[in-house]
Design a protein around this motif. Structure first.
Motif, short mmCIF file in Angstrom:
data_model
loop_
_atom_site.label_atom_id
_atom_site.label_comp_id
_atom_site.label_asym_id
_atom_site.label_seq_id
_atom_site.Cartn_x
_atom_site.Cartn_y
_atom_site.Cartn_z
N ALA A 14 -7.25 -17.94 0.80
CA ALA A 14 -6.07 -17.29 0.26
C ALA A 14 -5.96 -15.92 0.87
N LEU A 15 -4.74 -15.55 1.26
CA LEU A 15 -4.47 -14.23 1.80
C LEU A 15 -3.36 -13.60 1.00
N ALA A 16 -3.44 -12.34 0.70
CA ALA A 16 -2.41 -11.73 -0.13
C ALA A 16 -1.90 -10.46 0.50
N ILE A 17 -1.01 -9.82 -0.24
CA ILE A 17 -0.36 -8.63 0.26
C ILE A 17 -1.35 -7.50 0.45
N GLY A 18 -2.45 -7.54 -0.21
CA GLY A 18 -3.49 -6.56 0.03
C GLY A 18 -3.42 -5.38 -0.90
N SER A 19 -4.36 -4.50 -0.76
CA SER A 19 -4.47 -3.35 -1.65
C SER A 19 -3.49 -2.27 -1.26
N PRO A 20 -3.16 -1.37 -2.19
CA PRO A 20 -2.17 -0.34 -1.92
C PRO A 20 -2.48 0.48 -0.69
N GLY A 21 -3.73 0.67 -0.36
CA GLY A 21 -4.08 1.53 0.75
C GLY A 21 -3.62 1.05 2.10
N GLY A 467 -5.48 10.07 -5.99
CA GLY A 467 -6.06 10.44 -7.26
C GLY A 467 -5.33 11.52 -8.02
N ALA A 468 -4.17 11.95 -7.54
CA ALA A 468 -3.45 13.03 -8.19
C ALA A 468 -2.95 12.64 -9.58
N PHE A 469 -2.79 11.36 -9.81
CA PHE A 469 -2.28 10.88 -11.10
C PHE A 469 -3.25 9.89 -11.73
N GLY A 470 -4.50 10.17 -11.65
CA GLY A 470 -5.51 9.34 -12.30
C GLY A 470 -5.62 7.97 -11.66
N PHE A 471 -5.41 6.94 -12.45
CA PHE A 471 -5.60 5.58 -11.96
C PHE A 471 -4.49 5.13 -11.01
N LEU A 472 -3.36 5.86 -10.92
CA LEU A 472 -2.30 5.49 -9.98
C LEU A 472 -2.72 5.89 -8.57
N ALA A 576 16.65 -3.20 -3.02
CA ALA A 576 15.77 -2.04 -3.02
C ALA A 576 14.54 -2.39 -3.85
N TYR A 577 13.51 -1.60 -3.75
CA TYR A 577 12.35 -1.84 -4.60
C TYR A 577 11.55 -0.57 -4.77
N VAL A 578 10.78 -0.54 -5.83
CA VAL A 578 9.78 0.49 -6.04
C VAL A 578 8.56 -0.20 -6.64
N GLN A 579 7.37 0.23 -6.22
CA GLN A 579 6.15 -0.45 -6.65
C GLN A 579 5.01 0.56 -6.71
N LEU A 580 4.26 0.51 -7.80
CA LEU A 580 3.12 1.40 -8.00
C LEU A 580 1.82 0.62 -7.84
N GLY A 581 0.89 1.22 -7.12
CA GLY A 581 -0.44 0.64 -7.02
C GLY A 581 -1.41 1.40 -7.88
N GLY A 594 -4.28 -3.39 -8.70
CA GLY A 594 -3.10 -4.23 -8.61
C GLY A 594 -1.86 -3.41 -8.37
N VAL A 595 -0.70 -4.04 -8.55
CA VAL A 595 0.59 -3.39 -8.35
C VAL A 595 1.54 -3.78 -9.48
#
Length: 915
Positions: A14-21, A467-472, A576-581, A594-595
């Motif tokens: 399985a391959l996925a979109i990957g981590s936010p980084g 890390g400016a916003f904690g877990f975000l 359009a989209y917005v997404q938080l990791g 996750g996201v």
């Protein structure tokens, strides 16, 4: 270090979109993963990498990557995908595997390196139109995130081409292959060349790549069929209580096709922060092929029933019209129309005399051209990544079908149930014997041109919050605009045989001596003896067509496209989209990342079509707008020690096909009296299909091995299906096929997968490995639709794959078996097929029992063995469907046999040279 192209041959990877980084890479390539695009060789390395990719992903995605440069694990993309958990496929008329379904749904968005890709006027892409030799990888994305292009109700297949920066030194790979299809007994050639290099320039580095492939295939797919059933009470036989076929026949789909392909890419790393790229693809299809029909209808006035055997253990209660069929809606609404109730028992065998035998040639010439080109820029300063991409695609198909029927009278013996199919004998093989042929039915011309174009552009940006916003951990956003057009032109001209059916002898018409040629035989018809048909090459020639047009009294030249069969569509899509990791440390050993995102999208559509009203063309126009909000959320829970889980929710959508939205109505009166008049119309009021999708996985990784279980649930609204129903137009009854939203449907299931190599075995035995997967798919149509309570069309409840692998001492190979359980592939409820009815509903004139065409369980066994002669030269042999699986179908009861199709077995021999 020398980079090599690799294989992700794992059917459980399985391959996925990957981590936010690593999101910046994802914006332009929907299926990109958290890991760098490392190029490897060998089955073992690829399986290990597949496990790593699966482990690092945030989404549920399965991936297959080429075994070597220009070598996919199977001959076609769809053939390789059939082994992925949750994927089911079918075999097309030219013996290619086609029509993939992801977890029961065929509403799949296809992208090429992250860009939307389609075939002509459709929403999806015919995977067979892009040769597998061109691909570096295919990702099957089963759960969605906001940065993915909307439109994949079932998921996304992202096709990935090779890029020059995948290589760090000049590379040239040439491959040649000989393919031998057993049905044809011919050797077909296949070639491919890839060349790439990269250079340091004054301001950065430039890489360039060109990949060219071509192959030609001869094919032959014999089919025999026992056509729709009716009661023998009909004229001229007037025998009550017998379930008899209207016709027994068969056909050979045979001919030749070619697939040329070329793709090229340029990448320029202008600075450490800036990359500029451009790429282009051409994929074509050229085919001259034909369907050679042979048939014997049994209900003409002069036909006599000479002998009959019935099986009184195979009977059912049915409603029957005077002509022996099931009453249609028009007849049921008429209280004065005579309908009788009979118990019908299966005709086991029979002999008929004075039958109007038929052979027919449906000659086809088909041309498909797919072009896609685009480019863009990527910029990154470490914390912020941006990408702009612009692309244009054009897809065009031209199809010409020219049909002539001939026949003679003959005596026929049939057996309707011989090894799950029918068998027929024509006395003296009359249709394979020259002389005595007449023109039958009529001349049919069907000319089509389909064109689709798409401009698409997108801009994506992501920022690492550090890390400016904690877990975000990251924020991602983007916009996309797409401008799509679709144009369909069609001409269909039917003209009955001069003087009527069986009135004009072929002799004396001035046709050339080679007008009749022999078609390949069909095993279940006259023991496989060849039969005579009109020469398909003559039917494809301009001169031959005009001679035949003159005989039938039709104007010379190709028919002009008819306005009542045309539609022209334009569609603009804004998204359009917005997404938080996020990333949370729950304990010293457990982490969750996750996201969470949302994607609003709006579509504005204009379609112009036309219909016939009392013979007058009436324009019909439809303007529609769809607005959807598509949220998503996912989490990957890492428990440590190789154990992890993924959870996700997403809302996905599928816009209706342009053909389904076409407000026009077209229909045709059949020249063959054994064929029902038919037509089709779209439905401009169709709603987009919506799915609320839930996924959960549990995975365990230990060394190169892994096992995984995935649970999924889909709640579908406004599912679209097509069905035919009787309609009276200007006093004539037609079976008109229309699409409709069925309201709701549910899918749920489980996928199991695993892989390992036996390292603990001594010596050469340690090269063995295995993989396996199993999918259980439970689907159900909901609401008050006629199919409520039934599973979804085309879905097998059980599907499994098992494979034996080997890699050691320069030898590598695999032996893989895939099987799927029963499914139905056609809803024939609206047709006139006589079918069972419950005793307490025979007088209910609002009720029409369902009639479905079921496909029996089947499986395919494939193998491949390769040997590295040197580091640069590799040879391999392989075979697909080596056990000769056959498609076998039936109506409702498994003893009412319908089609028996002979899927081909293909053997291959190839060599690959790397320089």
């Amino acid at each position: 270090m020398r980079l090599k192209t690799g294989i992700l041959c794992s059917m459980s990877a399985a391959l996925a979109i990957g981590s936010p980084g690593v999101w910046a890479q994802q914006a332009g390539n929907a299926g990109s993963g958290a890991l760098e695009e490392i190029v490897v060789t060998g089955i073992r390395q690829s399986l290990e990498r597949a496990a790593d990719i699966k482990r690092e992903s945030l989404q549920v995605v399965d991936s297959i990557v080429a075994e070597d440069i220009g070598k996919f694990p199977d001959a076609t993309t769809a053939a390789a995908l059939q082994r992925v958990p949750g994927i089911q496929v079918t075999v097309g008329s030219n013996n290619e595997i086609v029509g993939i379904r992801i977890r029961g749904l065929d509403d799949i968005l296809t992208t090429l390196d992250g860009r939307e890709l389609f075939s002509t006027t459709g929403r999806g892409f015919a995977l067979q139109d892009l040769p597998a030799e061109a691909l570096a990888r295919v990702d099957v994305i089963k759960s969605s995130t906001a940065n993915l292009i909307e439109g994949g109700l079932a998921g996304v297949t992202d096709l990935r081409l090779q890029k020059p920066f995948n290589f760090n030194k000049p590379t040239v790979v040439a491959a040649a292959r000989a393919n031998y299809p057993d049905n044809v007994d011919e050797i077909n050639p296949q070639f491919g060349v890839l060349a790439t290099d990269r250079w340091d320039v004054g301001n950065g580095e430039i890489g360039a790549l060109v990949n060219v492939s071509w192959y030609r295939n001869d094919f032959d797919r014999p089919i025999s069929f026992v056509a729709e059933r009716r009661s023998l009470i009909a004229t001229p036989h007037e025998v009550p209580g017998v379930l008899a076929p209207n016709t027994f026949g068969g056909l050979n789909d045979y001919g030749t096709y070619e697939r040329p392909q070329v793709n090229a890419a340029v990448q320029w790393q202008a600075t450490d922060n800036l990359e500029v790229y451009a790429d282009a693809l051409y994929a074509g299809y050229r085919s001259e092929h034909q369907s050679a029909f042979i048939a014997t209808p049994f209900f003409f006035p002069e036909t006599q029933l000479e002998s009959l055997e019935i099986d009184e253990s195979r009977c059912f209660l049915a409603r029957v019209t005077p002509d022996g069929f099931n009453p249609n809606e028009v007849q049921l609404r008429n209280p004065n129309f005579p309908i009788r109730t009979d118990t019908l028992c299966n005709m086991e065998s029979a002999t008929f005399s004075n039958v109007r035998g038929l052979t027919s040639t449906q000659s086809r010439e088909q041309k498909v051209d797919n072009y896609l080109g685009g480019g863009g820029v990527k910029w990154s300063n470490g914390a912020t990544d941006m990408q702009f991409d612009l692309a244009f695609q054009k897809s065009k198909q031209d199809l010409e079908v020219f049909i002539v029927d001939i026949g003679k009278r003959l005596n026929v013996t049939i057996d309707t149930d011989r090894n799950e199919g029918g068998v027929v004998w024509h006395e003296g093989n009359a249709l394979g014997t020259p002389g005595g042929f007449f023109l039958r039915n009529g001349l049919n011309q069907n000319f089509q041109e389909s064109t689709g174009e798409l401009w698409q552009t997108r801009f994506d940006v992501s920022h690492d919050l550090d890390g400016a916003f904690g877990f975000l951990k990251s924020i991602q956003a983007g916009v996309r605009y797409a401008d799509r057009t679709a144009l369909f032109e069609h001409a269909q001209v039917n003209r009955g045989a001069p003087g009527g059916d069986m009135s004009t002898s072929l002799d004396g018409l001035g046709l050339p001596g080679d007008f009749l040629v022999r078609s390949p035989g069909i095993d279940r018809i006259n023991g496989g003896a060849a039969f005579l048909i009109p020469n398909p090459d003559y039917l494809r020639s301009s001169a031959g067509r005009d001679v035949l047009r003159g005989i039938y009294g039709v104007a010379a030249g190709d028919p002009v496209y008819q306005p009542e069969r045309r539609f022209d569509a334009s569609e603009e899509t804004y998204a359009a989209y917005v997404q938080l990791g996020y990333d949370v440390a729950v304990s010293d050993t457990i982490t969750v990342d996750g996201v969470i995102g949302v994607r609003p999208t709006r579509t504005e559509r204009h379609i112009e079509g036309a219909g016939l009203v009392s013979g007058v063309v009436v324009p019909r126009v439809s303007d529609t707008t769809d607005t959807e909000l598509l949220p998503n959320a996912s989490a990957r829970i890492d428990f440590g020690n190789g154990l992890q889980s993924r959870l996700s929710y997403s809302k996905t959508m599928r816009r209706p096909e342009f053909t389904a939205l076409n407000p026009g109505l077209s229909y045709v009166v059949a020249t063959n009296p054994a064929v029902i008049n038919s037509g089709s119309s779209g439905n401009p009021d169709l709603k987009p299909q919506i799915s609320d999708s839930y996924d959960a996985t549990l995975e365990y990784y230990f060394g190169p091995s892994m096992v995984a279980v995935a649970l999924y649930y889909r709640d579908l609204a406004d599912r679209v299906i097509n069905s035919a129903n009787a309609e009276v137009i200007d006093g004539i009854t037609y079976n008109i096929t229309r699409p409709r939203n069925v309201g709701a449907a549910e899918l749920q299931g489980i996928e199991l997968s695993g892989q390992t190599f036996f390292d603990f075995l001594p010596g050469l035995w340690s090269g063995f490995g295995v993989f396996a997967n199993y999918t259980y798919a439970d689907t159900e149509v909901k609401g008050d639709d006629p199919l409520a309570g039934y599973e979804l069309q085309g879905v097998s409840k059980n599907n499994f794959t098992v494979g034996l692998l080997y890699e050691k001492a320069g030898v590598s190979g695999r032996l893989v078996y895939t099987q799927r359980s029963r499914y139905y592939d056609q809803d024939t409820t609206g047709l006139n097929i006589v079918r069972p009815i419950e005793a307490d509903r025979v007088n209910d004139r609002e009720y029409i029992p369902t009639a479905l065409n079921y496909v029996r369980p089947g499986g395919r066994l494939d193998f491949s063995i390769g040997y590295d002669v040197t580091d640069a030269i590799r040879v391999d042999v392989g075979g697909s469907n080596i056990l000769g699986n056959e498609y076998k179908s039936y109506f409702d009861y498994d003893w009412i046999n319908r089609d028996f199709r002979y899927d081909d077995t293909i053997y291959t021999l190839g060599v690959r040279v790397r320089m």
